[in-house]
Design a protein around this motif. Structure first.
Motif: not given
Ligand code: FES
Ligand code: FES
Lengths: 776, 158
Positions: A99, A139, A146-147, A153-154, A315, A350-352
């Motif tokens: 991720r 996000a 979605l992670l 949700t993120n 992440n 959360a983001t990648t």
């Protein structure tokens, strides 16, 4: 002794190259670890072929998470005890999905790092790319990739807080304004990267882990949990550290990996983070967006402040992740100001991208930026001097503690006199006159202010659900009269060997050169909390003071029994060598173990719903004058001064060094540093040529003026290490905004880099210098 | 394939077999145990690996060991001991020019090299000469003060 500019005891060995950092611990048979890290931001792993890598001469083992699982590895977690936080546990290595670029998937153990890297190069990993999500607002949008699809949700955590009547207060305020303030992503970048080394002794069943780690005892607990060992079987040693700054506070996958690989392979193993790993796959910090709505009256009094905070976590596979700093941010939004109505919402997303976590300041630079920008904008709107607007909003001088929104017990000294001292020492009025004259001459000069009230020595209970607020120390007077001090805090450069020796020497009536301070070894003490949160002077200093006091009292009793005026050496010899002669009821020896807490925090809500996370507060007020070149966007600092109140000053030289170093980091953050990603999640800063920290040319001198308001904690100390790094971004943003105000430029972010300022100038219709335009 | 390299390390003749990809930094640290040279970036940007080669400050991470044939290498271990510091080290200590100490040996060597060439350097010249060595802890003020003191200069901006 306390208050003296004692030269540092650690210096002679560090100056002569005899420091002993993580990578300086070669042992026979040592193996090295290299990691296959994801080259893409988001992907599902189809297969891993390790055959070619395993066949390379010199390769000892090639392992995936499945191998670690088979060896009994247990998952890691964020430990956050907060209701509503999404469930999340992760392996030491990633398994099905990666991720962020840099997420570790396969570990190679080999005879040298070079061979291990060769082996990583011939690993074959097949994967299907998944869509990345890099922007924090994207996000949060419906339909975003979605992670963790199981969350739906993120958003990893959402919290809200508001005083009764906040909306009314905003509705009734004579003036209301809404602005967005942004803090950009940076990296702490200790000059020595992270690293760990482990060896397992099958004869005793003991795992010894060397780690460049700010909290060795806490790491011991985590490693024991992940490796299914008892805490007594794990010894963690943090050797000399080349900086930490919060970057080495987290308990990382790699530290646990090293521990597991030492057990699995039976070989001593080391992982030394290289700079590319440090910049892309360690820990980033600060990215937050604040939407602030503030209401104020005609006199510049801020009546209500409401802030929506969106915090990018990357992440969040990291102990306490970016949530820890974000909780500090929302708790500090009113800073040192008495604002009657207040509210916030916090959305942690959360983001990648690389995990976000702590960096010196720990959430406070972001809140401080917002608070100080609000004061400056109120001043500008009303045409009142920004120093005067601050004065009208500062916490009243009484009562103490001042109980802030949410319950924080703020115990700083009177702030009005400190502001007077700042304006006087900085010669604020003279600077304003000079600014007018320089403006008339076509120069863009601005003055920025920061009136920082900062919580120090916090409890860890709020982010870990365990631990709390204490520190352990053992003070011993040895038979020859020399003194040893052992503490659970860990120096990363903060001069603990000197300042803790000053405290012990003062209490025991001996000299600093007769005191040896040892830290960073779980074998020294049963437990300890480490160094973070500007806590060591208050907590370890307090523990040393109490322990030394107990030893001193015992020495006094023995000396009285001996008669005459025996020397410290004679009393020490009596206590250890002639036990039969000691007074009745006195144990032999001279040693005291203390687990000290000031006991002033409220880690879980009390009957009034209050929490208070800091043992004591520091107050630090800063003024800077800058000149901005409108053609190039370059910012030059003309003057900078900080009035520091950290309670009793143990060693002014060390305090000044902490402020100067923190100021340099804060200045670097806003003028030169930014961690950037491409839209598809590729990191754009992988070397120190892309991520540029300031050099001796760029960092100006910060003048420091001391004042001392004793805290109510043992010794009267307050924390200091995170003051200037928190003050600098806000003060510099204020100064640049002031400088460029005549050109119609508004500053609402920490991006004060030359190219960002050129873009703002162009947007305001200023024609930049053609040469500068070419490099924009 | 390994190559034989003959050179001098801290005044003593040395001979090693080195792989072409081994850097001087690898060699002084791993073969000679001279761990005062530090790996801060291994790409020439931080200066923490600085040693003197034929008396001049160089980045040992950018020099392959095989390039050192016939040269004289000096590391921090050749300058002062904890009990008897070199004057530059003494000045660093007096002016609180170090915190974690990771940048410090390299900073000391760079400063020694600099003053050997321009003993009366100005503060501006000193700052420029030190700009290739990064320090994340100190904010440089103490370092600049230390070097200025040996150049007989009062730091102008203090
Ligand atoms: S390690 Fe050689 S310049 Fe950074
Ligand atoms: S003293 Fe820590 S990097 Fe310079």
């Amino acid at each position: 002794m306390i208050g003296a500019r004692t030269l540092r005891r650690e210096d002679p060995r560090l100056l002569t190259g005899r420091g002993s950092y993580l990578a300086d611990h070669d042992v026979p048979g040592l193996c090295h670890i290299a990691l296959w890290r994801s080259p893409v931001a988001h992907a599902r792993i189809r297969s891993i072929d390790t055959a070619a890598a395993a066949a390379l001469p010199g390769v000892v083992a090639v392992l995936t998470q499945a191998d670690l699982d088979a060896a009994g590895a247990r998952p890691m977690t964020h430990l956050l005890p907060i209701p509503g936080v999404q469930p999340l546990a992760w392996g030491v290595l990633a398994q099905e999905v990666v991720r962020f670029v840099g997420e570790p998937l396969v570990a190679v153990v080999a005879a040298s790092r070079a061979i291990a890297e060769d082996a990583v190069d011939v690993l074959v990993v097949d994967y299907d790319e998944l869509p990345p999500v890099v922007d924090v607002h994207a996000a949060l949008e419906f339909g975003a990739p979605l992670l963790y699809p199981e969350w739906g949700t993120n958003e990893f955590l959402h919290l809200d807080y508001a005083t009764d009547g906040l909306d009314d207060a905003l509705a009734r305020a004579p003036h209301v304004r809404t602005e967005r303030f942004e803090s950009h992503r940076i990296a702490a970048l200790p000059l020595e990267g992270h690293g760990a080394q482990a060896s397992f002794d099958p004869a005793t069943g003991t795992l010894t882990v060397l780690a460049s780690q700010q909290q060795p005892h806490q790491l011991r607990t985590v490693i024991a949990e992940v490796c299914s060992l008892s805490e007594g079987e794990v010894r963690v040693i943090a050797p000399d550290m080349g900086g930490g700054f919060g970057n080495k506070q987290h308990f990382t996958r790699e530290e646990c990996l090293v521990a597991l690989l030492a057990r699995i392979t039976g070989r001593p193993v080391r992982w030394s983070q290289d700079r590319g790993e440090g910049l892309t796959a360690s820990i980033h910090s600060r990215p937050q967006v604040h939407d602030a709505t503030f209401g104020y009256d005609d006199d510049g009094r801020v009546l209500a402040l409401s802030v929506r905070v969106v915090s990018d976590l990357g992440n969040p596979v990291l102990y306490f992740s970016g949530v820890g700093p974000s909780l500090v941010t929302v708790g500090a939004l009113c800073g040192g100001y008495a604002i009657e109505h207040h509210g916030w919402s916090l959305s942690c997303v959360a983001t990648t991208t690389c995990p976000v976590g702590g960096y010196r300041g720990f959430g406070q630079p972001q809140s401080h930026l917002t608070t100080e920008r609000v004061m400056d904008l109120v001043a500008a709107d009303l045409g009142i001097d920004p120093a005067e607007v601050r004065r009208r909003n500062l916490l009243p001088d009484a009562p103490r503690p001042f109980i802030a929104h949410g319950g924080a017990r703020i115990d700083v000294g009177p702030l009005g006199p400190q502001l007077d001292q700042l304006l006087d020492s900085f010669q604020y009025d003279a600077w304003r006159e000079r600014q007018r004259a320089m403006r008339d001459a076509g120069r863009y000069v601005g003055i920025g202010l920061s009136t920082l009230v900062q919580g120090t020595a916090p409890t860890q209970y709020g982010v870990a659900g365990r631990g709390g607020s204490y520190e352990t120390a053992i003070v011993s007077v040895l038979p020859d009269g020399n003194v040893t001090v052992a503490v659970g805090s860990k120096s990363q450069g903060q001069s603990h060997e000197t300042v803790l020796a000053q405290i012990a020497a003062e209490m025991l009536g001996t000299t600093v050169d007769r005191v040896v301070v040892r830290d960073g070894d779980t074998a020294l003490l049963p437990n300890g909390m480490g160094t973070w949160g500007s806590r060591t002077a208050v907590m370890a200093g307090g523990a040393v003071r109490v322990a030394a006091g107990r030893v001193r009292d015992k020495m006094t009793a023995i000396a009285a029994h001996m008669g005459g005026a025996p020397t410290l050496e004679a009393v020490a010899a009596e206590a250890w060598w002639h036990a039969h002669r000691l007074p009745a009821g006195i144990e032999p020896g001279l040693s005291a173990t203390v687990c000290y807490t000031p006991g002033r925090t409220i880690p879980i809500p009390d009957a009034a719903g209050h929490t208070s996370f800091d043992e004591t507060f520091g107050s630090h007020m800063t003024a800077v004058a800058v000149e901005v070149c409108p053609a190039t966007g370059d910012v030059s600092v003309l003057d900078a001064l900080l009035v520091s109140d950290c309670g009793v000053v143990i060693n002014p030289m060390v305090v000044e060094g902490q402020h100067q170093g923190g100021f340099a980091q804060g200045l670097g953050a806003v003028l030169y540093e930014e961690v950037r990603y491409s839209d598809d999640g590729q990191p754009q800063c992988t070397t120190l040529a892309d991520y540029t920290i300031p050099t001796a040319i760029e960092v100006p001198r910060l003048r420091v003026v001391h004042r001392e308001t004793h805290s109510g904690t043992e010794g009267g100390f307050r924390g200091v290490g995170e003051a200037a790094i928190t003050a600098a971004p806000a003060a510099l943003a204020g100064a640049v905004a002031d400088a460029l105000a005549p050109l119609g430029v508004t500053i609402t972010s920490t991006r004060l880099h030359a190219h960002h300022l050129r873009a703002l100038l162009r947007a305001a219709g200023v024609e930049p210098d053609p040469a500068a335009f070419a490099i924009a | 394939m390994k190559h034989r390299v003959k050179f001098e390390v801290n005044g003593e003749a040395a001979e090693i077999e080195a792989e072409p990809r081994e850097t001087l930094l690898d060699v002084v640290r791993e073969r000679f145990g001279l761990t005062g040279a530090h790996a801060g970036c291994e790409h020439g940007a931080c200066g923490a690996c600085t040693v003197l080669v034929d008396g001049a400050a160089v980045r040992s991470c950018l020099l392959f060991a095989v390039q050192c044939e016939g040269r004289s290498v000096q590391t921090i271990e050749a300058f002062g001991t904890p009990a008897a510091l070199h004057p530059m080290q003494e000045a660093f200590r007096t002016h609180h020019a170090l915190q974690c100490g990771f940048c410090t040996p390299a900073m000391v060597l760079t400063a020694i090299d600099m003053l050997a060439h321009s003993p009366n350097a100005t503060e501006t010249e000193i700052r420029a000469a030190l700009a290739g060595n990064l320090c994340r802890c100190t904010g440089y003020a103490g370092i600049v003060d230390a070097v200025c003191s040996l150049a007989g200069r009062e730091p102008v901006d203090s």
